[in-house]
Scaffold this motif. Structure first.
Motif, PDB file in Angstrom:
ATOM      1  N   ILE A  62       0.637  -1.025   0.204  1.00 39.99           N
ATOM      2  CA  ILE A  62       0.020   0.086  -0.011  1.00 39.99           C
ATOM      3  C   ILE A  62       0.705   1.114  -0.330  1.00 39.99           C
ATOM      4  CG2 ILE A  62      -1.227   1.131   1.181  1.00 39.99           C
ATOM      5  CD1 ILE A  62      -2.903  -0.926   0.065  1.00 39.99           C
ATOM      6  N   ALA A  63       1.727   1.614   0.899  1.00 43.31           N
ATOM      7  CA  ALA A  63       2.687   1.998   0.789  1.00 43.31           C
ATOM      8  C   ALA A  63       3.511   2.477  -0.340  1.00 43.31           C
ATOM      9  CB  ALA A  63       4.216   2.506   1.611  1.00 43.31           C
ATOM     10  N   LEU A  64       4.332   1.606  -0.775  1.00 40.26           N
ATOM     11  CA  LEU A  64       4.186   1.564  -2.575  1.00 40.26           C
ATOM     12  C   LEU A  64       3.093   2.838  -3.355  1.00 40.26           C
ATOM     13  CD1 LEU A  64       6.521   1.227  -5.284  1.00 40.26           C
ATOM     14  CD2 LEU A  64       5.446  -0.733  -5.136  1.00 40.26           C
ATOM     15  N   LEU A  65       1.370   2.016  -3.603  1.00 37.53           N
ATOM     16  CA  LEU A  65       0.991   2.304  -4.191  1.00 37.53           C
ATOM     17  C   LEU A  65       0.630   4.483  -4.169  1.00 37.53           C
ATOM     18  CD1 LEU A  65      -2.240  -0.553  -4.564  1.00 37.53           C
ATOM     19  CD2 LEU A  65       0.204   1.100  -5.894  1.00 37.53           C
ATOM     20  N   MET A  66       0.906   4.468  -2.846  1.00 42.81           N
ATOM     21  CA  MET A  66       0.554   5.748  -2.297  1.00 42.81           C
ATOM     22  C   MET A  66       1.866   6.822  -2.675  1.00 42.81           C
ATOM     23  SD  MET A  66      -1.431   5.403   1.333  1.00 42.81           S
ATOM     24  CE  MET A  66      -0.476   4.992   2.182  1.00 42.81           C
ATOM     25  N   GLU A  67       3.260   6.363  -3.001  1.00 39.12           N
ATOM     26  CA  GLU A  67       4.240   7.290  -3.180  1.00 39.12           C
ATOM     27  C   GLU A  67       3.342   8.344  -3.928  1.00 39.12           C
ATOM     28  OE1 GLU A  67       7.442   4.998  -5.162  1.00 39.12           O
ATOM     29  OE2 GLU A  67       8.065   4.299  -3.601  1.00 39.12           O
ATOM     30  N   GLY A  68       3.413  10.076  -4.027  1.00 39.11           N
ATOM     31  CA  GLY A  68       3.115  10.205  -4.799  1.00 39.11           C
ATOM     32  C   GLY A  68       2.170  11.367  -4.905  1.00 39.11           C
ATOM     33  N   VAL A  69       1.050  10.176  -3.390  1.00 33.74           N
ATOM     34  CA  VAL A  69      -0.454  11.420  -3.016  1.00 33.74           C
ATOM     35  C   VAL A  69       0.526  12.229  -2.219  1.00 33.74           C
ATOM     36  CG1 VAL A  69      -2.091  10.753  -1.013  1.00 33.74           C
ATOM     37  CG2 VAL A  69      -1.165   8.781  -2.863  1.00 33.74           C
ATOM     38  N   ALA A  70      -0.679  13.951  -1.839  1.00 30.82           N
ATOM     39  CA  ALA A  70      -0.185  14.821  -1.578  1.00 30.82           C
ATOM     40  C   ALA A  70      -0.538  14.151  -0.168  1.00 30.82           C
ATOM     41  CB  ALA A  70      -1.437  16.303  -1.962  1.00 30.82           C
ATOM     42  N   GLU A  71       0.697  15.635   0.540  1.00 26.69           N
ATOM     43  CA  GLU A  71       1.165  15.551   1.723  1.00 26.69           C
ATOM     44  C   GLU A  71       0.389  15.480   2.635  1.00 26.69           C
ATOM     45  OE1 GLU A  71       3.545  14.066   4.986  1.00 26.69           O
ATOM     46  OE2 GLU A  71       4.632  14.206   2.854  1.00 26.69           O
ATOM     47  N   GLU A  72      -1.163  17.219   2.597  1.00 25.87           N
ATOM     48  CA  GLU A  72      -2.328  17.030   3.276  1.00 25.87           C
ATOM     49  C   GLU A  72      -2.958  16.171   3.424  1.00 25.87           C
ATOM     50  OE1 GLU A  72      -4.857  19.287  -0.211  1.00 25.87           O
ATOM     51  OE2 GLU A  72      -2.685  19.108  -0.130  1.00 25.87           O
ATOM     52  N   LEU A  73      -2.845  14.900   3.019  1.00 27.36           N
ATOM     53  CA  LEU A  73      -3.435  13.635   2.316  1.00 27.36           C
ATOM     54  C   LEU A  73      -3.205  12.602   3.615  1.00 27.36           C
ATOM     55  CD1 LEU A  73      -5.084  12.476  -1.001  1.00 27.36           C
ATOM     56  CD2 LEU A  73      -6.457  14.337   1.119  1.00 27.36           C
ATOM     57  N   LEU A  74      -2.290  12.895   3.893  1.00 25.86           N
ATOM     58  CA  LEU A  74      -0.964  11.643   4.846  1.00 25.86           C
ATOM     59  C   LEU A  74      -0.639  12.184   5.777  1.00 25.86           C
ATOM     60  CD1 LEU A  74       1.926  11.020   1.549  1.00 25.86           C
ATOM     61  CD2 LEU A  74      -0.670   9.563   2.368  1.00 25.86           C
ATOM     62  N   THR A  75      -1.536  13.138   6.250  1.00 22.85           N
ATOM     63  CA  THR A  75      -1.650  13.413   7.516  1.00 22.85           C
ATOM     64  C   THR A  75      -2.669  13.037   8.886  1.00 22.85           C
ATOM     65  OG1 THR A  75      -1.194  15.778   6.347  1.00 22.85           O
ATOM     66  CG2 THR A  75      -1.668  15.365   9.949  1.00 22.85           C
ATOM     67  N   PRO A  76      -1.955  11.952   9.788  1.00 25.75           N
ATOM     68  CA  PRO A  76      -2.833  11.224  10.241  1.00 25.75           C
ATOM     69  C   PRO A  76      -3.813  12.086  11.107  1.00 25.75           C
ATOM     70  CG  PRO A  76      -0.605  10.591  11.278  1.00 25.75           C
ATOM     71  CD  PRO A  76      -0.823  11.839  10.030  1.00 25.75           C
ATOM     72  N   PRO A  77      -5.891  11.535  10.961  1.00 27.80           N
ATOM     73  CA  PRO A  77      -5.536  10.320  10.576  1.00 27.80           C
ATOM     74  C   PRO A  77      -5.579  10.490   9.431  1.00 27.80           C
ATOM     75  CG  PRO A  77      -7.832  11.225  11.421  1.00 27.80           C
ATOM     76  CD  PRO A  77      -6.809  12.341  11.604  1.00 27.80           C
ATOM     77  N   LEU A  78      -5.380   9.594   8.365  1.00 28.98           N
ATOM     78  CA  LEU A  78      -5.056   8.832   7.043  1.00 28.98           C
ATOM     79  C   LEU A  78      -6.968   7.644   6.983  1.00 28.98           C
ATOM     80  CD1 LEU A  78      -2.260   8.739   7.781  1.00 28.98           C
ATOM     81  CD2 LEU A  78      -1.748   7.573   5.374  1.00 28.98           C
ATOM     82  N   ASN A  79      -7.515   8.950   5.343  1.00 23.89           N
ATOM     83  CA  ASN A  79      -8.862   8.305   5.472  1.00 23.89           C
ATOM     84  C   ASN A  79      -8.391   7.890   4.290  1.00 23.89           C
ATOM     85  OD1 ASN A  79     -11.531   8.443   3.861  1.00 23.89           O
ATOM     86  ND2 ASN A  79     -11.808   8.348   6.501  1.00 23.89           N
ATOM     87  N   ALA A  80      -8.853   6.363   4.265  1.00 14.82           N
ATOM     88  CA  ALA A  80      -8.855   5.645   2.267  1.00 14.82           C
ATOM     89  C   ALA A  80      -9.750   6.057   1.678  1.00 14.82           C
ATOM     90  CB  ALA A  80      -9.372   4.173   3.134  1.00 14.82           C
ATOM     91  N   MET A  81     -10.613   6.573   2.425  1.00 11.66           N
ATOM     92  CA  MET A  81     -11.632   7.334   0.360  1.00 11.66           C
ATOM     93  C   MET A  81     -10.762   8.397   0.239  1.00 11.66           C
ATOM     94  SD  MET A  81     -14.368   5.001   0.450  1.00 11.66           S
ATOM     95  CE  MET A  81     -14.781   3.530   0.635  1.00 11.66           C
ATOM     96  N   ARG A  82     -10.756   9.277   1.122  1.00  9.53           N
ATOM     97  CA  ARG A  82      -9.792  11.009   1.075  1.00  9.53           C
ATOM     98  C   ARG A  82      -8.624  10.303   0.186  1.00  9.53           C
ATOM     99  NH1 ARG A  82     -10.869  12.809   6.377  1.00  9.53           N
ATOM    100  NH2 ARG A  82     -13.024  13.509   6.600  1.00  9.53           N
ATOM    101  N   ILE A  83      -7.801   8.866   0.183  1.00  8.73           N
ATOM    102  CA  ILE A  83      -6.198   8.606  -0.228  1.00  8.73           C
ATOM    103  C   ILE A  83      -7.465   8.963  -2.183  1.00  8.73           C
ATOM    104  CG2 ILE A  83      -4.424   7.843  -0.684  1.00  8.73           C
ATOM    105  CD1 ILE A  83      -4.943   8.013   3.087  1.00  8.73           C
ATOM    106  N   THR A  84      -8.302   7.628  -2.220  1.00  6.72           N
ATOM    107  CA  THR A  84      -8.269   6.789  -3.008  1.00  6.72           C
ATOM    108  C   THR A  84      -9.294   8.098  -4.304  1.00  6.72           C
ATOM    109  OG1 THR A  84      -8.894   4.740  -1.756  1.00  6.72           O
ATOM    110  CG2 THR A  84      -9.228   4.965  -4.463  1.00  6.72           C
ATOM    111  N   LEU A  85      -9.954   8.700  -3.480  1.00  6.79           N
ATOM    112  CA  LEU A  85     -10.730   9.619  -4.772  1.00  6.79           C
ATOM    113  C   LEU A  85     -10.646  11.553  -4.622  1.00  6.79           C
ATOM    114  CD1 LEU A  85     -14.308   8.252  -3.500  1.00  6.79           C
ATOM    115  CD2 LEU A  85     -12.892   7.833  -5.546  1.00  6.79           C
ATOM    116  N   HIS A  86      -9.161  11.444  -3.748  1.00  2.63           N
ATOM    117  CA  HIS A  86      -8.998  13.078  -3.892  1.00  2.63           C
ATOM    118  C   HIS A  86      -8.283  13.508  -5.322  1.00  2.63           C
ATOM    119  CE1 HIS A  86      -7.889  16.784  -2.528  1.00  2.63           C
ATOM    120  NE2 HIS A  86      -8.407  16.847  -1.634  1.00  2.63           N
ATOM    121  N   PRO A  87      -8.208  14.506  -5.819  1.00  4.80           N
ATOM    122  CA  PRO A  87      -7.933  15.094  -6.890  1.00  4.80           C
ATOM    123  C   PRO A  87      -6.012  15.107  -6.725  1.00  4.80           C
ATOM    124  CG  PRO A  87      -9.950  16.594  -6.673  1.00  4.80           C
ATOM    125  CD  PRO A  87      -9.522  15.573  -5.955  1.00  4.80           C
ATOM    126  N   ALA A  88      -6.242  15.425  -5.590  1.00  2.00           N
ATOM    127  CA  ALA A  88      -4.634  15.112  -5.071  1.00  2.00           C
ATOM    128  C   ALA A  88      -4.216  13.967  -4.691  1.00  2.00           C
ATOM    129  CB  ALA A  88      -4.787  16.525  -3.955  1.00  2.00           C
TER     130      ALA A  88
END
Length: 273
Positions: free
Chosen positions: A126-152
């Motif tokens: 999962i960490a590999l696939l999340m490479e390049g995701v915006a830092e704001e989305l990786l600030t705890p608590p991480l949310n799977a729906m936000r990470i997946t569907l957000h334009p960033a």
């Protein structure tokens, strides 16, 4: 996660669950070793159910553990199921088991989420696939729906975003119908409003994405996603704990992503030896 229920007593609440399950009073009575008359009296407030009856009805209606606590409180009884924080020492065996499961699934992606789709744990896939995701989305608590569907987030790299997005939103709708949660409703409204990236549902020349679909089994909707110039294809599955007795454990879900083709499997083994 907050549960909201109407302040009308346990009877109407049980009736609501019965109607949602499309079970008649007679069928429920037979399953719960009661009578249709008694079920009717409970639902109309003419009879106060015993604690055991509340639990029996909840079991037959397959009501989530958190909601069973709410039913007990509405009926005038103490909650039966604890809600132990995952970082509590009493949950050490659960945490250890989840860590072992995620590690054992590598190099393929796997993660654990709670009832709000907040990420509890991830593995290296999962960490590999999340490479390049915006830092704001990786600030705890991480949310799977936000990470997946957000334009960033992952959305611009998901090649079948329209299908995958629709499937995730439908999944959330089913969850909202099951657990009256304002937090889930707010999250749903947020992610459903995200703009869909303005791009074709394919890579630069179209051929890689098309080939990924062609080699993907048709028995389940795949997640087709680009990483490092390679189009990867996965089939997702979700597992939960059997007969949980704790609200926290009951709401944990383990999502694993099985490579849908040899190319995806080989790519992950190469990147995560």
């Amino acid at each position: 996660m907050t549960t909201v229920f109407p302040d009308t007593g346990v009877g109407p609440l049980l009736r609501d669950w019965r109607e949602r399950r499309r079970i008649s009073q007679l069928d429920l009575a037979l399953r719960a070793d009661s009578s249709a008359r008694h079920i009717s009296f409970i639902e109309t407030g003419r009879s106060r159910p015993s604690e055991d009856m509340v639990l029996r009805l909840a079991e037959q209606l397959d009501i989530p553990v958190r909601e069973r606590n709410a039913l007990l409180v509405m009926a005038g009884y103490a909650p039966r199921y604890a809600q132990t924080p995952l970082d509590d020492p009493a949950m050490a065996s659960v945490r250890d088991g989840l860590d072992r499961l995620l590690a054992g699934y590598e190099p393929y992606p796997a993660l654990v989420v709670d009832g709000r789709y907040d990420v509890v744990a991830v593995n290296r896939g999962i960490a590999l696939l999340m490479e390049g995701v915006a830092e704001e989305l990786l600030t705890p608590p991480l949310n799977a729906m936000r990470i997946t569907l957000h334009p960033a987030g992952l959305a611009p790299r998901i090649r079948n975003l329209a299908e995958w997005r629709a499937d995730l939103l439908t999944q959330m709708e089913r969850q909202i119908a099951l657990v009256r949660s304002p937090e889930l409703r707010t999250l749903y409204e947020e992610v459903a409003a995200y703009p869909v990236p303005d791009r074709a549902d394919r890579d630069a020349d179209g051929r890689d994405a098309d080939r990924a679909r062609e080699r993907t089994p048709s028995f389940a909707l795949p997640l087709v996603i680009e990483h490092g110039g390679q189009v990867l294809s996965f089939i997702a599955s979700i597992a939960t704990f059997n007969t949980p007795m704790d609200v926290t454990v009951a709401e944990l879900a383990i999502e694993t992503f099985l490579p849908a083709d040899r190319e995806t499997a080989a790519y992950l083994r190469e990147r995560l030896p």
